[in-house]
Scaffold this motif. Sequence first.
Motif, PDB file in Angstrom:
ATOM      1  N   PHE A   1       0.667  12.827 -49.475  1.00 57.89           N
ATOM      2  CA  PHE A   1      -0.348  13.662 -50.119  1.00 57.89           C
ATOM      3  C   PHE A   1      -1.713  12.963 -50.136  1.00 57.89           C
ATOM      4  CE2 PHE A   1      -2.604  14.836 -54.051  1.00 57.89           C
ATOM      5  CZ  PHE A   1      -2.837  16.174 -53.766  1.00 57.89           C
ATOM      6  N   HIS A   2      -1.710  11.698 -50.545  1.00 57.96           N
ATOM      7  CA  HIS A   2      -2.993  10.996 -50.652  1.00 57.96           C
ATOM      8  C   HIS A   2      -3.528  10.577 -49.286  1.00 57.96           C
ATOM      9  CE1 HIS A   2      -1.928  10.572 -55.059  1.00 57.96           C
ATOM     10  NE2 HIS A   2      -3.050  11.269 -55.006  1.00 57.96           N
ATOM     11  N   HIS A   3      -2.625  10.389 -48.317  1.00 56.52           N
ATOM     12  CA  HIS A   3      -3.070  10.114 -46.957  1.00 56.52           C
ATOM     13  C   HIS A   3      -3.888  11.309 -46.445  1.00 56.52           C
ATOM     14  CE1 HIS A   3      -1.929   8.628 -42.662  1.00 56.52           C
ATOM     15  NE2 HIS A   3      -3.141   8.296 -43.012  1.00 56.52           N
ATOM     16  N   ARG A   4      -3.360  12.500 -46.695  1.00 59.62           N
ATOM     17  CA  ARG A   4      -4.059  13.715 -46.296  1.00 59.62           C
ATOM     18  C   ARG A   4      -5.409  13.819 -47.013  1.00 59.62           C
ATOM     19  NH1 ARG A   4      -2.619  18.278 -43.676  1.00 59.62           N
ATOM     20  NH2 ARG A   4      -0.766  17.154 -43.076  1.00 59.62           N
ATOM     21  N   LEU A   5      -5.384  13.501 -48.310  1.00 62.27           N
ATOM     22  CA  LEU A   5      -6.617  13.601 -49.103  1.00 62.27           C
ATOM     23  C   LEU A   5      -7.692  12.667 -48.551  1.00 62.27           C
ATOM     24  CD1 LEU A   5      -7.671  15.008 -51.701  1.00 62.27           C
ATOM     25  CD2 LEU A   5      -7.052  12.945 -52.936  1.00 62.27           C
TER      26      LEU A   5
ATOM     27  N   LYS B   1      -8.980  20.375 -30.353  1.00 63.85           N
ATOM     28  CA  LYS B   1      -7.544  20.614 -30.470  1.00 63.85           C
ATOM     29  C   LYS B   1      -6.741  19.501 -29.822  1.00 63.85           C
ATOM     30  CE  LYS B   1      -6.741  25.253 -31.641  1.00 63.85           C
ATOM     31  NZ  LYS B   1      -5.921  25.033 -32.800  1.00 63.85           N
ATOM     32  N   ALA B   2      -5.484  19.396 -30.221  1.00 62.96           N
ATOM     33  CA  ALA B   2      -4.587  18.431 -29.599  1.00 62.96           C
ATOM     34  C   ALA B   2      -3.299  19.165 -29.258  1.00 62.96           C
ATOM     35  CB  ALA B   2      -4.291  17.288 -30.561  1.00 62.96           C
ATOM     36  N   CYS B   3      -2.563  18.635 -28.292  1.00 64.17           N
ATOM     37  CA  CYS B   3      -1.361  19.307 -27.836  1.00 64.17           C
ATOM     38  C   CYS B   3      -0.136  18.609 -28.422  1.00 64.17           C
ATOM     39  CB  CYS B   3      -1.323  19.272 -26.306  1.00 64.17           C
ATOM     40  SG  CYS B   3       0.088  20.126 -25.659  1.00 64.17           S
ATOM     41  N   LEU B   4       0.760  19.391 -28.991  1.00 64.38           N
ATOM     42  CA  LEU B   4       1.878  18.827 -29.736  1.00 64.38           C
ATOM     43  C   LEU B   4       3.151  18.933 -28.906  1.00 64.38           C
ATOM     44  CD1 LEU B   4       2.474  17.706 -32.525  1.00 64.38           C
ATOM     45  CD2 LEU B   4       2.831  20.035 -33.304  1.00 64.38           C
ATOM     46  N   ASP B   5       3.601  17.809 -28.376  1.00 62.38           N
ATOM     47  CA  ASP B   5       4.861  17.752 -27.624  1.00 62.38           C
ATOM     48  C   ASP B   5       5.010  18.898 -26.625  1.00 62.38           C
ATOM     49  OD1 ASP B   5       6.614  15.760 -27.413  1.00 62.38           O
ATOM     50  OD2 ASP B   5       8.011  16.448 -28.948  1.00 62.38           O
ATOM     51  N   PHE B   6       3.935  19.344 -26.059  1.00 63.60           N
ATOM     52  CA  PHE B   6       3.925  20.374 -25.019  1.00 63.60           C
ATOM     53  C   PHE B   6       4.451  21.722 -25.501  1.00 63.60           C
ATOM     54  CE2 PHE B   6       4.690  16.164 -23.201  1.00 63.60           C
ATOM     55  CZ  PHE B   6       3.445  15.959 -22.638  1.00 63.60           C
ATOM     56  N   VAL B   7       4.582  21.891 -26.829  1.00 65.20           N
ATOM     57  CA  VAL B   7       5.030  23.214 -27.300  1.00 65.20           C
ATOM     58  C   VAL B   7       3.949  23.943 -28.074  1.00 65.20           C
ATOM     59  CG1 VAL B   7       7.485  22.783 -27.373  1.00 65.20           C
ATOM     60  CG2 VAL B   7       6.091  22.191 -29.339  1.00 65.20           C
ATOM     61  N   GLY B   8       3.177  23.207 -28.818  1.00 66.35           N
ATOM     62  CA  GLY B   8       2.191  23.879 -29.654  1.00 66.35           C
ATOM     63  C   GLY B   8       0.920  23.083 -29.686  1.00 66.35           C
ATOM     64  N   SER B   9       0.076  23.437 -30.636  1.00 64.65           N
ATOM     65  CA  SER B   9      -1.169  22.688 -30.725  1.00 64.65           C
ATOM     66  C   SER B   9      -1.450  22.394 -32.190  1.00 64.65           C
ATOM     67  CB  SER B   9      -2.305  23.495 -30.124  1.00 64.65           C
ATOM     68  OG  SER B   9      -2.507  24.657 -30.876  1.00 64.65           O
ATOM     69  N   MET B  10      -2.302  21.433 -32.441  1.00 60.93           N
ATOM     70  CA  MET B  10      -2.748  21.145 -33.787  1.00 60.93           C
ATOM     71  C   MET B  10      -4.229  20.816 -33.696  1.00 60.93           C
ATOM     72  SD  MET B  10      -0.784  17.479 -34.177  1.00 60.93           S
ATOM     73  CE  MET B  10      -0.806  17.430 -35.952  1.00 60.93           C
ATOM     74  N   THR B  11      -4.917  20.843 -34.829  1.00 62.52           N
ATOM     75  CA  THR B  11      -6.345  20.516 -34.769  1.00 62.52           C
ATOM     76  C   THR B  11      -6.467  19.012 -34.535  1.00 62.52           C
ATOM     77  OG1 THR B  11      -6.533  20.040 -37.107  1.00 62.52           O
ATOM     78  CG2 THR B  11      -6.871  22.331 -36.450  1.00 62.52           C
ATOM     79  N   ALA B  12      -7.594  18.617 -33.954  1.00 61.63           N
ATOM     80  CA  ALA B  12      -7.823  17.198 -33.692  1.00 61.63           C
ATOM     81  C   ALA B  12      -7.841  16.409 -34.996  1.00 61.63           C
ATOM     82  CB  ALA B  12      -9.128  17.018 -32.922  1.00 61.63           C
ATOM     83  N   ARG B  13      -8.305  17.053 -36.076  1.00 59.28           N
ATOM     84  CA  ARG B  13      -8.318  16.401 -37.387  1.00 59.28           C
ATOM     85  C   ARG B  13      -6.910  16.025 -37.837  1.00 59.28           C
ATOM     86  NH1 ARG B  13     -12.754  17.085 -41.196  1.00 59.28           N
ATOM     87  NH2 ARG B  13     -11.582  17.031 -43.111  1.00 59.28           N
ATOM     88  N   GLU B  14      -5.978  17.008 -37.681  1.00 59.02           N
ATOM     89  CA  GLU B  14      -4.575  16.754 -38.042  1.00 59.02           C
ATOM     90  C   GLU B  14      -4.013  15.643 -37.163  1.00 59.02           C
ATOM     91  OE1 GLU B  14      -2.529  18.130 -40.256  1.00 59.02           O
ATOM     92  OE2 GLU B  14      -3.894  19.627 -41.093  1.00 59.02           O
TER      93      GLU B  14
ATOM     94  N   PRO C   1       6.871   2.508 -51.990  1.00 69.15           N
ATOM     95  CA  PRO C   1       6.520   2.158 -50.604  1.00 69.15           C
ATOM     96  C   PRO C   1       7.253   2.978 -49.556  1.00 69.15           C
ATOM     97  CG  PRO C   1       6.830   0.174 -51.893  1.00 69.15           C
ATOM     98  CD  PRO C   1       7.205   1.322 -52.791  1.00 69.15           C
ATOM     99  N   LYS C   2       8.539   3.289 -49.805  1.00 69.82           N
ATOM    100  CA  LYS C   2       9.281   3.988 -48.757  1.00 69.82           C
ATOM    101  C   LYS C   2       8.743   5.392 -48.500  1.00 69.82           C
ATOM    102  CE  LYS C   2      12.796   5.670 -51.865  1.00 69.82           C
ATOM    103  NZ  LYS C   2      14.144   5.759 -52.287  1.00 69.82           N
ATOM    104  N   ASN C   3       7.965   5.939 -49.428  1.00 67.83           N
ATOM    105  CA  ASN C   3       7.383   7.265 -49.218  1.00 67.83           C
ATOM    106  C   ASN C   3       5.949   7.189 -48.714  1.00 67.83           C
ATOM    107  OD1 ASN C   3       9.068   7.694 -52.173  1.00 67.83           O
ATOM    108  ND2 ASN C   3       9.662   8.804 -50.341  1.00 67.83           N
ATOM    109  N   CYS C   4       5.550   6.021 -48.251  1.00 70.08           N
ATOM    110  CA  CYS C   4       4.138   5.849 -47.908  1.00 70.08           C
ATOM    111  C   CYS C   4       3.908   5.665 -46.416  1.00 70.08           C
ATOM    112  CB  CYS C   4       3.571   4.644 -48.653  1.00 70.08           C
ATOM    113  SG  CYS C   4       3.410   4.962 -50.411  1.00 70.08           S
TER     114      CYS C   4
END
Length: 417
Positions: free
Chosen positions: A375-379, A279-292, A347-350
Motif C-alpha cells: 500500500f505504501h509503496h504505491r503511495l 504504456k508497457a507490455c505485460l507478459d505479451f498478454v496485456g498492457s499496463m501504464t508505464a507508471r505501474e 518485513p515479509k509483507n514489504c
Amino acid sequence: MSETVLPELPQELWRAGKLELAHGVQQFLQVMRVASAGLGQFLAEVESRGAKDLYGYGSTAAWFADVARLSRGEAGPIVKRAIALNPTRAVDGSEVPAVAPATAAVAAEGVIGEHRIEQILEILKKIPADTSVEDRESAEKILADLAREAGPRQLADAEANLLAWLDPDGNEPKDPEPKQPRREVTLERRRDGFWKLTGLLDDELGARTAAALEAYAKPRPVDEFGQADLRMKCERLGDAWAELLDLAIACPDQPGTSGYRTLVHVTIGLEELKTGIGKACLDFVGSMTAREARMAACDCLMLPVVLNAAGEPLDVGRLRRFVTPGQRRALNIRDHGCAFPGCHRRPKNCHAHHIHHWADGGPTDLRNLVLLCGFHHRLIHHGDWQVHMATDGLPEFIPPQYLDPLRRSRRNTLHRA
Ligand SMILES: [Zn+2]
Ligand SMILES: [Zn+2]
C-alpha cells in the motif's frame, strides 16, 4: 448506545466515486440500525409501564400500530423484538431480563439489523429447555459476536454446531465417509483487461483460503490524519490476494524461478520507464501504464525487459537492481517492517523500494533502499509523499504540502516501540 450523527449527503451525488457511494450506504445503514435499537428501548419501556395505563390501548403493539400507521401484523414483530432485546418490568415491578442482551448490544452499535436479530431469536427458541442459564447465555453471546462479521449462512452453520453442543445426544451425527478433496479454479482474461477468477473449493480448502485471506484483509487502522480505510470487503480481499501471491512468489522454493521472485515479464521502453509516461507490455498478454510498470520494476516484482528506441532489449543495470538475500536481511533488520510513518506491516509483507529508481541510475544498496508495504509503496510511487535517507542512515518521509504546509519529515517509530 453509541452516538451516531446523521451523515451528510454529498452536494452532487452523481459525482460521488464508488467508494464514496459504498461508504454512504454503510453509514446510512448503520444510522438506521442504531435508530431501530433506540426505538426498541422506547417500546420496551412502554411495555413495562403498560400501554393500557399510559395510552388506553390493549397492548403495546396496538398502540404502536396506530402511532406508526402500521397494521397490527406489521407492528407486532417490531414490538416483540424490542421486548426480546431489552429488559422490561412485570406488573409487580420485578425485572424481566432480556432474552438476547448480547445481541441487543451488537444491534445498538448499528452492526446488525432486524433480519439477523430475528435469526438469532429463532435459534435461541430451539435451545433445549433443560439447558443451564450459563450455557444459554454463552450460546447467545457466541451468536451475537458471530453476527458482527457473519451473514445468514454462517449463522445457520453455527446454529447446527451450537445445538449439537448443547444437546449432544439429540441427533447423533452419522459417521461421514472420508471425502476426496474437491477443488476447481478457473482463471480467464477478459477483453477489458481484467481477469476473472472463479472457483469451487471443498470445505477444508475453503476454510483455509478464508483464513489466509482474512488475515491480510483487515481494514487499515485510522491513520494519523483521521483517514479511515474505505475499501469494501471484496476490495480488501483482493488486496489480500495480491499480498499472498507476493509472499508465495518471494518464497525461494518456488518452482521454476531458481530463487528469483520474478515470474512475470513486463516489457517497456527505456524512455517510458524513466518518465512513467506511456504504456508497457505485460507478459505479451496485456498492457499496463508505464507508471505501474515503474513501480512493479522497482523491487523486480516483475522482471523488466527494457527496450531502446529501436525496440532492442537493453541491459539496464541488470546485476545491480536485484536486492540480494543478504541486503534484504540487512534491510529487514534496519527497518523492522514498512518504514512509512504509522504502518504496522511486517518485513515479509514489504517490497524493497529504490529511493532513486534503478532505471534513473539509482544503486541497489542499503543507502538507496527502504522497506515499504504494498500500500505504501504505491503511495510513494503515485502520491505526493517523498522519502529520503536521513544523515543517520534511516529513512524519513516528507508529507505532501496539503497535509503539512511546513513539510516536516517523519519516521515510523512503531516497530521500535
Ligand atoms: Zn518503489
Ligand atoms: Zn506500510
